[in-house]
Design an enzyme around this catalytic site. Structure first.
Site, PDB file in Angstrom:
ATOM      1  N   LYS A 266       0.828  -1.204   0.000  1.00 28.99           N
ATOM      2  CA  LYS A 266       0.000   0.000   0.000  1.00 28.99           C
ATOM      3  C   LYS A 266       0.861   1.252   0.000  1.00 28.99           C
ATOM      4  CE  LYS A 266      -3.928  -0.124   1.921  1.00 28.99           C
ATOM      5  NZ  LYS A 266      -4.348  -0.900   3.063  1.00 28.99           N
TER       6      LYS A 266
ATOM      7  N   ARG B 198      -3.485   2.768   8.213  1.00 27.33           N
ATOM      8  CA  ARG B 198      -3.727   1.543   7.429  1.00 27.33           C
ATOM      9  C   ARG B 198      -2.534   0.605   7.445  1.00 27.33           C
ATOM     10  NH1 ARG B 198      -7.723   2.675   3.290  1.00 27.33           N
ATOM     11  NH2 ARG B 198      -8.646   4.698   3.728  1.00 27.33           N
TER      12      ARG B 198
ATOM     13  N   GLY C 165      -7.855  -8.007   4.038  1.00 27.57           N
ATOM     14  CA  GLY C 165      -8.756  -8.079   5.190  1.00 27.57           C
ATOM     15  C   GLY C 165      -8.162  -8.743   6.422  1.00 27.57           C
TER      16      GLY C 165
ATOM     17  N   MET D 299      -5.487  -7.755   8.268  1.00 25.79           N
ATOM     18  CA  MET D 299      -4.989  -6.857   9.327  1.00 25.79           C
ATOM     19  C   MET D 299      -5.970  -5.704   9.534  1.00 25.79           C
ATOM     20  SD  MET D 299      -0.931  -6.868   8.668  1.00 25.79           S
ATOM     21  CE  MET D 299      -0.987  -6.703   6.912  1.00 25.79           C
TER      22      MET D 299
ATOM     23  N   ARG E 109      -2.698  -1.924  -6.589  1.00 27.33           N
ATOM     24  CA  ARG E 109      -1.824  -3.085  -6.428  1.00 27.33           C
ATOM     25  C   ARG E 109      -2.145  -4.078  -7.539  1.00 27.33           C
ATOM     26  NH1 ARG E 109      -4.914  -5.067  -0.975  1.00 27.33           N
ATOM     27  NH2 ARG E 109      -6.913  -5.486  -1.947  1.00 27.33           N
TER      28      ARG E 109
ATOM     29  N   HIS F  60      -2.182 -42.927   0.442  1.00 33.22           N
ATOM     30  CA  HIS F  60      -2.543 -43.679  -0.748  1.00 33.22           C
ATOM     31  C   HIS F  60      -3.672 -42.983  -1.505  1.00 33.22           C
ATOM     32  CE1 HIS F  60      -4.790 -46.880  -2.849  1.00 33.22           C
ATOM     33  NE2 HIS F  60      -3.565 -47.172  -3.243  1.00 33.22           N
TER      34      HIS F  60
ATOM     35  N   GLU G 123      15.380 -43.701  -2.221  1.00 32.69           N
ATOM     36  CA  GLU G 123      14.307 -43.332  -1.295  1.00 32.69           C
ATOM     37  C   GLU G 123      14.652 -43.684   0.156  1.00 32.69           C
ATOM     38  OE1 GLU G 123      10.676 -45.108  -2.782  1.00 32.69           O
ATOM     39  OE2 GLU G 123      11.705 -46.897  -3.449  1.00 32.69           O
TER      40      GLU G 123
ATOM     41  N   SER H 153      16.268 -42.434  -9.589  1.00 37.85           N
ATOM     42  CA  SER H 153      15.035 -41.653  -9.560  1.00 37.85           C
ATOM     43  C   SER H 153      14.685 -41.442  -8.092  1.00 37.85           C
ATOM     44  CB  SER H 153      13.915 -42.396 -10.285  1.00 37.85           C
ATOM     45  OG  SER H 153      12.709 -41.676 -10.158  1.00 37.85           O
TER      46      SER H 153
ATOM     47  N   GLY I   3      12.728 -41.152  -5.018  1.00 35.93           N
ATOM     48  CA  GLY I   3      11.395 -41.470  -4.490  1.00 35.93           C
ATOM     49  C   GLY I   3      11.224 -40.664  -3.209  1.00 35.93           C
TER      50      GLY I   3
ATOM     51  N   ASP J 155       9.029 -41.725   0.055  1.00 34.05           N
ATOM     52  CA  ASP J 155       9.683 -42.560   1.055  1.00 34.05           C
ATOM     53  C   ASP J 155      10.912 -41.876   1.633  1.00 34.05           C
ATOM     54  OD1 ASP J 155       8.282 -44.984   1.601  1.00 34.05           O
ATOM     55  OD2 ASP J 155       8.577 -45.534  -0.482  1.00 34.05           O
TER      56      ASP J 155
ATOM     57  N   TYR K  63      14.843 -34.850 -15.324  1.00 34.84           N
ATOM     58  CA  TYR K  63      13.384 -34.759 -15.452  1.00 34.84           C
ATOM     59  C   TYR K  63      12.701 -34.769 -14.092  1.00 34.84           C
ATOM     60  CZ  TYR K  63      13.280 -39.780 -14.459  1.00 34.84           C
ATOM     61  OH  TYR K  63      13.424 -40.994 -13.855  1.00 34.84           O
TER      62      TYR K  63
HETATM   63  C1  PEP Z   1       8.301 -42.573  -3.453  1.00 33.62           C
HETATM   64  O1  PEP Z   1       8.518 -43.187  -2.428  1.00 33.62           O
HETATM   65  O2  PEP Z   1       8.528 -41.363  -3.579  1.00 33.62           O
HETATM   66  C2  PEP Z   1       7.690 -43.251  -4.601  1.00 33.62           C
HETATM   67  C3  PEP Z   1       7.524 -42.607  -5.744  1.00 33.62           C
HETATM   68  O3  PEP Z   1       7.262 -44.526  -4.422  1.00 33.62           O
HETATM   69  P1  PEP Z   1       5.872 -44.884  -3.713  1.00 33.62           P
HETATM   70  O4  PEP Z   1       5.128 -43.611  -3.525  1.00 33.62           O
HETATM   71  O5  PEP Z   1       5.195 -45.836  -4.610  1.00 33.62           O
HETATM   72  O6  PEP Z   1       6.346 -45.491  -2.440  1.00 33.62           O
HETATM   73 MG    MG Z   2       8.487 -45.375  -2.504  1.00 31.48          MG
END
Ligand code: PEP
Ligand code: MG
Length: 938
Positions: free
Chosen positions: A58, A128, A137, A139, A378, A499, A806, A825, A827, A830, A912
């Site tokens: 402001k 203000r 809104g 503050m 703003r 899940h 993981e 990769s 994970g 986990d 990726y």
């Molecule tokens: C993870 O653990 O990030 C993963 C991709 O495997 P999941 O979620 O199936 O355990």
């Molecule tokens: Mg996993």
């Protein structure tokens, strides 16, 4: 020049809600003359629009508008540094502040030709709040400050309008008492005593509307209000205008730590250390009669993004009347008739400000007796639809470059473009009529309405015919088909990576998870929530974007983008401005991003959606999801129940063709892109039935005695399955499972190559690896099998064997693992679980509190914890690359679809990110943002 010498505000973790605010950041460095107060007005300003950190949005807006020569009532802004000081130094002011404020008041008096506290010609001000980013809104504000029993008479004489003067005074008393003296906080439960006094007076005067009260009545009301203050606080209402001013300044700074503001900051990841500024502005009055008024407007439509000046106007009113909703404002366009000169001026200003800031503006204005004043400007808040459309339009109007436009659209905003939405009027009606039942985690965004179903099998049956909402204590992998058939999923337990949540997002399903207030009555197949008892078959509606759960049916409509990309049979695809903006943004994002995007998908239909959303491959195919499908589950159970290797092999031989067919379906969609297939991960007991009826059912099918079955179920049961016999540990004890899966992958790749002339690059991935030897053993099986298949078929298909990272141990020994593994990769689901020692399925119970108390800045299962999990990832990358410089690195945990985590992945140099198909547009834009920001830094 003074600025340069000053300590830069440091963002540090903030104070816990409800505690006395501790030091939030460094106080100014010793050097340099202090400047805490920045004046503006009359075409000048000490600050500027670039000084949001110090002056708040402001203050910076007022300074900038003033510099642009726009009509802004003069005033001054006290910087956010004072806010920090005030909290650090036990609610005291820095030295020199009072003198600076006095000087600024003097200047203001001169500017306005009025005196602060002058009973003949009083200067009135508003006090203000304004943080660096707008917190609408959240503050407090105090208006009409500077009125007392003497100055109110002066205002009455000067304005020749005693009613207006006394009305202003009574509004001031009420606001000041509520905000500064804390009356509002005390009466949380009951109605306002001021409102009651107003109603009482109207009864006495036998009138219905406030406007029917006379000046004398307003005076009477002001006196009664002061009496209320005396009664409630035991003190006289302050008459000294300087006492009023400092009281209000302190109260506005204090409102930075009120409950609303703290909650809003937590939700929007705003550090407490930023603090608010306070602007003290000369009052202009929109309620001086029919030639006065007030309003709010946007330079473009904030809901749709359409280029049309959009706003509301209320004549003869003060700003709070608009907010209170007591009177209905008119479209701002009506100003053209009522105040044509002001209208022309406003049109000129709105165009000028939009061009100046190169973004859609949200403006507040007041007309005082035919003269227009700008009170605020703003960048306007907007929906995802509007964000996309405005950014693209601004490029086409030559105002923004493509890169700038990309940065204007929050990646997360794109999610909105894909989701079905509730009709806004219907949702308002549902709220009004008390149909909001409870709120859980907004685990899968979008709107869904349907009949309540408790049983996943029933969901499967009914879901094909009409919308159903599957309501479960928590979901298990067995519920998958029911989940797929349902329009939405509601669970009582589980967090953002439970899940239910991750499967729902992967399917693009609406999901509200962890709605702890659901109280199941299994016997009566009903659930108690929000004071109602809902039975199977009752209508229920979920807003997966807010986590809200409503009773009854609420109409939804499909998003423009989805109906264009995936038109239902017989549906004519629409092509409107939202689709156009979406496509442009995606095209521009792809031109600048360096991170590739892949999808987590394990069904051909998911793969199809992924490709349509720009997936460059599949980063995670969870093979266990296929195991639950159709006839396979019984064969899988047969395999698990086999007592020796030969029995297991016989069952696996029957599973092989089915698994191969699954892969073929996916590979056909994805060819020639890479597909990462993970070997079996979950503990085996998850595949076995636990309830009596299902157990007997299976016993009949497999011709195995129920006792024997039960004994095997018990044998497989683990106290801590998440840390138990799962991941590569399964493949180590049952190598034939890994071999079957590797064979299915490679045979499928061969078949697709023969059929289509091109195929995927399979990447076979071993889960939950903690040691080099574990990987080595599994990789040997995969490679041996793959080579055998390729030799049998006389084909050459390049493939990779890699691992998920993981476990913290995998990060610590990543150099060793990388000697064997061709890719990593991450994970991170986990990895987060094992790094924190917080169960991903149970964390939802207390993590919201952790975020609320600012123990953690965000749910670590939703946004990567950079100092902990992030540090492990960095170590794994460095160690991995040290033994294999070209190691392919990616991420497939849920964080792969989270913009802030994606930025980190870019900085780590991953190849990726992989996320649910419906998150791909968000990931593409977030990856573009990361690339653009990194470029700007270098
Ligand atoms: C993870 O653990 O990030 C993963 C991709 O495997 P999941 O979620 O199936 O355990
Ligand atoms: Mg996993």
């Amino acid at each position: 020049p003074a600025r340069a010498a000053r300590a830069k505000p440091r963002a540090k973790s903030a104070t816990a809600k409800g505690l006395a605010p501790k030091a939030t950041r460094g106080v100014r460095a010793a050097a340099g003359p202090a400047q805490y107060v920045y004046s503006f007005g009359k075409g000048r300003a000490q600050g500027s629009g670039a000084m949001k950190e110090l002056l708040g949005g402001k203050g910076a807006g007022l300074a900038e508008m003033s510099k642009l020569g726009l009509p802004v009532p003069p005033g001054f802004t006290i910087s956010t540094e004072v806010c920090a000081y005030y909290y650090e130094r036990g609610h005291t002011w820095p030295k020199g502040l009072e003198r600076e404020v006095e000087r600024a008041i003097l200047e203001l008096e001169r500017d306005q030709d009025k005196g602060f506290g002058d009973s003949a010609n009083p200067l009135l001000v508003s006090v203000r709040s304004g943080a660096r980013v707008s917190m609408p809104g959240m503050m407090d504000t105090v208006l009409n400050l500077g009125l007392n029993e003497a100055t109110v008479e002066g205002l009455a004489r000067r304005s020749k309008n005693p009613r207006f003067a006394w009305d202003a005074y009574r509004r001031f008393v009420q606001m000041y008492a509520d905000v500064v003296l804390g009356l509002k906080a005390r009466r949380e439960e009951h109605a306002s005593p001021f409102g009651a006094a107003l109603d009482q007076l109207k009864r006495e005067r036998k009138v219905l509307l406030d406007t029917e009260l006379s000046g004398e009545d307003m005076r009477e009301l002001a006196l009664r209000y002061r009496e209320i203050v005396r009664r409630e606080t035991g003190q006289e209402f302050p008459s000294d205008v300087r006492v009023q001013l400092w009281g209000a300044i302190a109260a506005v700074f204090r409102s930075w730590q009120n409950e609303r503001a703290v909650a809003y900051r937590a939700m929007n990841h705003i550090p407490a250390a930023w603090g608010t500024a306070v602007s003290v502005v000369a009052m202009v009055f929109g309620n001086l009669g029919e030639t006065s008024g007030t309003g709010v407007c946007f330079t473009r439509d904030p809901a749709t993004g359409e280029k049309r000046f959009y706003g509301e106007l209320l004549m003869n009113a003060q700003g709070e009347d608009v907010v209170a909703g007591l009177r209905t404002p008119q479209p701002v366009q009506t100003m053209e008739q009522l105040q044509p000169a002001c209208w022309r001026e406003l049109l000129r200003i709105q165009a000028l400000l939009e061009r100046h800031y190169r973004d859609m503006q949200d403006l507040e204005f007041t007309i005082e007796e035919g003269k227009l004043y700008m009170l605020q400007c703003r960048n306007g808040k907007r929906t995802g639809f509007a964000a996309a459309r405005i950014a693209v339009d601004l490029v086409e109007e030559g105002i923004l470059s493509k890169d700038e436009a990309l940065l204007k659209v929050e990646a997360e905003a794109l999610d909105q473009l894909l989701k079905p939405v509730f009709e806004p009027s219907e949702i308002a009606r549902a709220r009004k009529s008390g149909r909001l039942l409870t709120k859980g985690l907004n685990a899968g965004p979008g709107a869904a309405t349907g009949r309540l179903v408790f049983d996943p099998r029933q969901a499967e049956r009914l879901g094909a015919k009409e919308g159903v909402i599957l309501v479960r204590q928590e979901t298990s992998p067995e519920d998958i088909k029911g989940m797929r058939a349902a329009a939405g999923i509601l669970t009582a337990r589980g967090g953002m990576t439970s899940h239910a949540a991750l499967v729902a997002r992967q399917m693009g399903k609406v999901c509200v998870a962890g709605a702890g207030e659901l109280d199941f009555d299994v016997e009566n197949s009903s659930v108690r929530v929000g004071g109602r008892v809902l039975k199977a078959g009752d209508w229920i509606s979920l807003d997966g974007s807010t986590g809200e759960v409503f009773e009854g049916q609420i109409a939804t409509r499909n998003s423009e983008v989805m109906s264009a990309l995936f038109p239902a049979a017989g549906e004519k695809p629409v092509s409107g401005p939202v689709l156009r903006a979406f496509q442009k943004l995606m095209q521009w994002a792809d031109q600048v991003r360096t991170l590739e995007v892949r999808a987590n998908a394990d069904q051909p239909d998911q793969a199809r959606v992924a490709v349509a959303f720009g997936a460059q491959g599949i980063g995670l195919c969870r093979t266990e999801h296929m195991f639950f499908d159709g006839a396979k589950i019984d064969l899988v159970r047969e395999m698990i129940l086999a007592t020796d290797q030969a029995g297991r092999k016989a069952a696996l031989d029957k599973i092989l063709p089915m698994q191969r067919a699954d892969f073929e379906g996916i590979f056909e969609e994805m060819a020639p892109r890479p597909v990462t297939v993970r070997s079996l991960d979950p503990p085996l007991h998850e595949f076995l039935p636990h309830e009596d009826a299902a157990l007997h059912d299976l016993s009949r099918k497999l011709e195995v005695a129920p006792e024997k079955l039960r004994a095997r179920v018990q044998e497989l049961a683990e106290l801590n399955p998440m840390l138990g016999h799962r991941g590569c540990r399964l493949g180590i004890t049952f190598p034939e499972i890994t071999a079957m899966q590797a064979r299915a992958v490679m045979e499928a790749a061969c078949n697709v190559l023969v059929r289509k002339g091109r195929t995927v690059e399979p990447e076979i991935m071993i889960p939950l690896v903690g040691t080099r030897r574990e990987f080595e053993l599994q990789a040997a099986i995969v490679r041996e099998t793959a080579e055998a298949v390729l030799a049998e078929r006389s084909l050459k298909i390049p493939y990779l064997v890699g691992t998920m990272i993981e476990l913290p141990r995998a990060c610590l020994v990543a150099d060793e693992v990388a000697k064997e593994a061709e890719f990593f990769s991450f994970g991170t689901n986990d990895l987060t679980q094992t790094t924190f020692g917080i169960s991903r399925d149970d964390g939802g119970r207390f993590l919201p509190l952790y975020v609320d108390r600012e123990i953690l800045p965000a749910d670590p299962f939703a946004t990567l914890d950079l100092p902990g999990v992030g540090a492990l990832m960095r170590m794994a990358c460095e160690k991995g690359r040290s033994s294999r410089p070209k190691l392919k690195l990616g991420i497939c945990g849920e964080h792969g679809g989270d913009p802030r985590s994606i930025a980190f992945c870019h900085d780590l140099g991953l190849a990726y990110v992989s996320c649910s198909p419906h998150r791909l547009p968000v990931a593409r834009l977030a990856a573009a943002h990361a690339a653009l920001r990194a470029k700007a830094r270098s």
